[in-house]
Design a protein around this motif. Sequence first.
Motif, PDB file in Angstrom:
ATOM      1  N   GLY A  70      40.459  39.163  33.327  1.00 38.85           N
ATOM      2  CA  GLY A  70      39.941  39.628  34.602  1.00 38.85           C
ATOM      3  C   GLY A  70      40.303  41.053  34.958  1.00 38.85           C
ATOM      4  N   ALA A  71      41.049  41.736  34.094  1.00 35.27           N
ATOM      5  CA  ALA A  71      41.441  43.116  34.398  1.00 35.27           C
ATOM      6  C   ALA A  71      40.217  44.024  34.400  1.00 35.27           C
ATOM      7  CB  ALA A  71      42.455  43.612  33.373  1.00 35.27           C
ATOM      8  N   ARG A  72      40.291  45.067  35.219  1.00 32.50           N
ATOM      9  CA  ARG A  72      39.215  46.049  35.200  1.00 32.50           C
ATOM     10  C   ARG A  72      39.818  47.440  35.052  1.00 32.50           C
ATOM     11  NH1 ARG A  72      37.824  48.701  39.929  1.00 32.50           N
ATOM     12  NH2 ARG A  72      39.132  48.218  41.742  1.00 32.50           N
ATOM     13  N   MET A  73      38.977  48.385  34.667  1.00 33.24           N
ATOM     14  CA  MET A  73      39.461  49.723  34.332  1.00 33.24           C
ATOM     15  C   MET A  73      38.728  50.788  35.117  1.00 33.24           C
ATOM     16  SD  MET A  73      40.077  51.320  30.558  1.00 33.24           S
ATOM     17  CE  MET A  73      41.020  52.840  30.355  1.00 33.24           C
ATOM     18  N   VAL A  74      39.474  51.807  35.528  1.00 31.20           N
ATOM     19  CA  VAL A  74      38.907  53.014  36.122  1.00 31.20           C
ATOM     20  C   VAL A  74      39.292  54.182  35.225  1.00 31.20           C
ATOM     21  CG1 VAL A  74      39.002  54.596  38.081  1.00 31.20           C
ATOM     22  CG2 VAL A  74      38.935  52.133  38.480  1.00 31.20           C
ATOM     23  N   ALA A  77      43.634  51.324  46.405  1.00 35.87           N
ATOM     24  CA  ALA A  77      43.373  50.680  47.695  1.00 35.87           C
ATOM     25  C   ALA A  77      42.297  49.613  47.569  1.00 35.87           C
ATOM     26  CB  ALA A  77      42.976  51.731  48.730  1.00 35.87           C
ATOM     27  N   GLY A  78      41.252  49.901  46.779  1.00 35.76           N
ATOM     28  CA  GLY A  78      40.203  48.917  46.570  1.00 35.76           C
ATOM     29  C   GLY A  78      40.725  47.695  45.844  1.00 35.76           C
ATOM     30  N   HIS A  79      41.613  47.917  44.894  1.00 35.76           N
ATOM     31  CA  HIS A  79      42.161  46.798  44.111  1.00 35.76           C
ATOM     32  C   HIS A  79      43.087  45.937  44.942  1.00 35.76           C
ATOM     33  CE1 HIS A  79      43.773  44.559  40.779  1.00 35.76           C
ATOM     34  NE2 HIS A  79      44.985  45.076  40.918  1.00 35.76           N
ATOM     35  N   VAL A  80      44.020  46.544  45.655  1.00 37.54           N
ATOM     36  CA  VAL A  80      45.000  45.737  46.393  1.00 37.54           C
ATOM     37  C   VAL A  80      44.380  45.075  47.617  1.00 37.54           C
ATOM     38  CG1 VAL A  80      46.899  47.163  45.561  1.00 37.54           C
ATOM     39  CG2 VAL A  80      45.892  47.665  47.786  1.00 37.54           C
ATOM     40  N   ALA A  81      43.250  45.583  48.076  1.00 38.33           N
ATOM     41  CA  ALA A  81      42.563  44.959  49.220  1.00 38.33           C
ATOM     42  C   ALA A  81      41.943  43.629  48.822  1.00 38.33           C
ATOM     43  CB  ALA A  81      41.492  45.888  49.756  1.00 38.33           C
ATOM     44  N   ARG A 108      51.864  40.874  43.971  1.00 36.32           N
ATOM     45  CA  ARG A 108      50.573  40.557  44.571  1.00 36.32           C
ATOM     46  C   ARG A 108      49.440  41.093  43.691  1.00 36.32           C
ATOM     47  NH1 ARG A 108      51.564  41.479  51.113  1.00 36.32           N
ATOM     48  NH2 ARG A 108      53.697  40.653  51.132  1.00 36.32           N
ATOM     49  N   THR A 109      49.625  42.320  43.232  1.00 33.63           N
ATOM     50  CA  THR A 109      48.680  42.919  42.289  1.00 33.63           C
ATOM     51  C   THR A 109      49.456  43.829  41.348  1.00 33.63           C
ATOM     52  OG1 THR A 109      48.223  44.859  43.704  1.00 33.63           O
ATOM     53  CG2 THR A 109      46.754  42.939  43.966  1.00 33.63           C
ATOM     54  N   LEU A 110      48.831  44.148  40.217  1.00 35.28           N
ATOM     55  CA  LEU A 110      49.376  45.086  39.232  1.00 35.28           C
ATOM     56  C   LEU A 110      48.383  46.221  39.030  1.00 35.28           C
ATOM     57  CD1 LEU A 110      51.002  46.123  36.739  1.00 35.28           C
ATOM     58  CD2 LEU A 110      49.861  44.344  35.398  1.00 35.28           C
ATOM     59  N   THR A 111      48.863  47.450  39.142  1.00 39.19           N
ATOM     60  CA  THR A 111      48.072  48.623  38.744  1.00 39.19           C
ATOM     61  C   THR A 111      48.852  49.372  37.683  1.00 39.19           C
ATOM     62  OG1 THR A 111      47.079  48.828  40.954  1.00 39.19           O
ATOM     63  CG2 THR A 111      46.940  50.736  39.500  1.00 39.19           C
ATOM     64  N   SER A 112      48.278  49.458  36.497  1.00 35.29           N
ATOM     65  CA  SER A 112      48.911  50.089  35.342  1.00 35.29           C
ATOM     66  C   SER A 112      48.189  51.411  35.070  1.00 35.29           C
ATOM     67  CB  SER A 112      48.810  49.144  34.132  1.00 35.29           C
ATOM     68  OG  SER A 112      49.358  49.717  32.976  1.00 35.29           O
ATOM     69  N   VAL A 141      49.080  36.907  31.658  1.00 35.29           N
ATOM     70  CA  VAL A 141      49.197  37.558  32.971  1.00 35.29           C
ATOM     71  C   VAL A 141      48.132  37.000  33.913  1.00 35.29           C
ATOM     72  CG1 VAL A 141      48.940  39.738  34.228  1.00 35.29           C
ATOM     73  CG2 VAL A 141      50.236  39.679  32.086  1.00 35.29           C
ATOM     74  N   SER A 142      48.587  36.510  35.055  1.00 34.16           N
ATOM     75  CA  SER A 142      47.662  35.976  36.059  1.00 34.16           C
ATOM     76  C   SER A 142      47.535  36.892  37.272  1.00 34.16           C
ATOM     77  CB  SER A 142      48.141  34.591  36.515  1.00 34.16           C
ATOM     78  OG  SER A 142      49.468  34.661  37.025  1.00 34.16           O
ATOM     79  N   THR A 143      48.362  37.925  37.352  1.00 29.10           N
ATOM     80  CA  THR A 143      48.315  38.859  38.470  1.00 29.10           C
ATOM     81  C   THR A 143      47.033  39.691  38.394  1.00 29.10           C
ATOM     82  OG1 THR A 143      50.732  39.030  38.373  1.00 29.10           O
ATOM     83  CG2 THR A 143      49.567  40.729  39.606  1.00 29.10           C
ATOM     84  N   PRO A 144      46.286  39.832  39.493  1.00 24.89           N
ATOM     85  CA  PRO A 144      45.095  40.704  39.474  1.00 24.89           C
ATOM     86  C   PRO A 144      45.479  42.107  39.007  1.00 24.89           C
ATOM     87  CG  PRO A 144      45.148  39.400  41.477  1.00 24.89           C
ATOM     88  CD  PRO A 144      46.470  39.165  40.795  1.00 24.89           C
TER      89      PRO A 144
END
Length: 301
Positions: A271-275, A297-301, A146-150, A242-245
């Motif tokens: 479309g990737a963003r960084m923290v 939480a903000g990303h997967v929401a 659903r989403t990717l957090t790396s 990669v098309s996954t948010p």
Amino acid sequence: MPQHPPTTRFVSANGLKLAYDTFGDADAQPLVLIMGLGTQMIAWDEAFCEQLAARGYRVIRFDNRDVGRSTYLDAAGLPDIGQLLARTLAGFAIDAASVPYTLADMAHDTVGLLDALDIPSAHIVGASMGGAIAQEMALRHPARMRTLTSIMATSGAPDLPPPQPEALQVLLAPAPTDRAGYVARYQQVMKVLRAGSDAHEEALDAPRAERAFERGLNPAGYARQLAAILASGSRRERLGSVSTPTLVIHGDADPLVPIECGRDVVRHVSGARMVNIAGMGHALPQSAWTPIIDAIAGHVA
């Protein structure tokens, strides 16, 4: 430590036995945590998992193959890490068939875990090698994500800044297999990876090391996982598909995977963003939990 640690369970996945546990409502959106090189699932601290679950997710953590209480692939033998490193540093690609397995195989393990738990798709969060596995999953199994957090992970491109010498040294030095030696070594490694003194975290290092020791050490598995990283090469050229948010989280003091490695992932995933977590090294200290959990939480929401 929570008052009631979750029960470790086991599933058959991709021909292996994988150890896992869960936090939160069983009917909530699933969020899977993938840990890094030679590191057990308990490195995702229970309190961290509980705080993430409290945001409305079914949090699942598991031991990768060759670590913790999951299957050890001893029959695959011991790779020659020195030779593999020499080839990598010389700019030569490593034949994937020459190592016991690759990060793509480990991504397939994660898919197998989802299959065993009857989960069609999940939010996937990976740290360090776990982030690279999550990237491979996005490349090879996008329908399951659903989403990717790396987190503190690299694209693997060879022209990126290398680890600081001291961090590379602790990565490659063999860990003692006796309890006292292992605990002392763990304390030394974490102090290097955190990139600075942190009295609160340092007080937690010994009990964390004791717990990992009790669950089981597998030095040969560490070598096989490292070989998988080296043989998997660069993902940079493929990340554009990669098309996954995608969210990238990285500490600006990381001595093992410099922050430019995270920025490279962001540059190549549309479309990737960084923290950026100021002052964070190659670790997940409690002082960084709130911004990390807020970002996830903000990303997967």
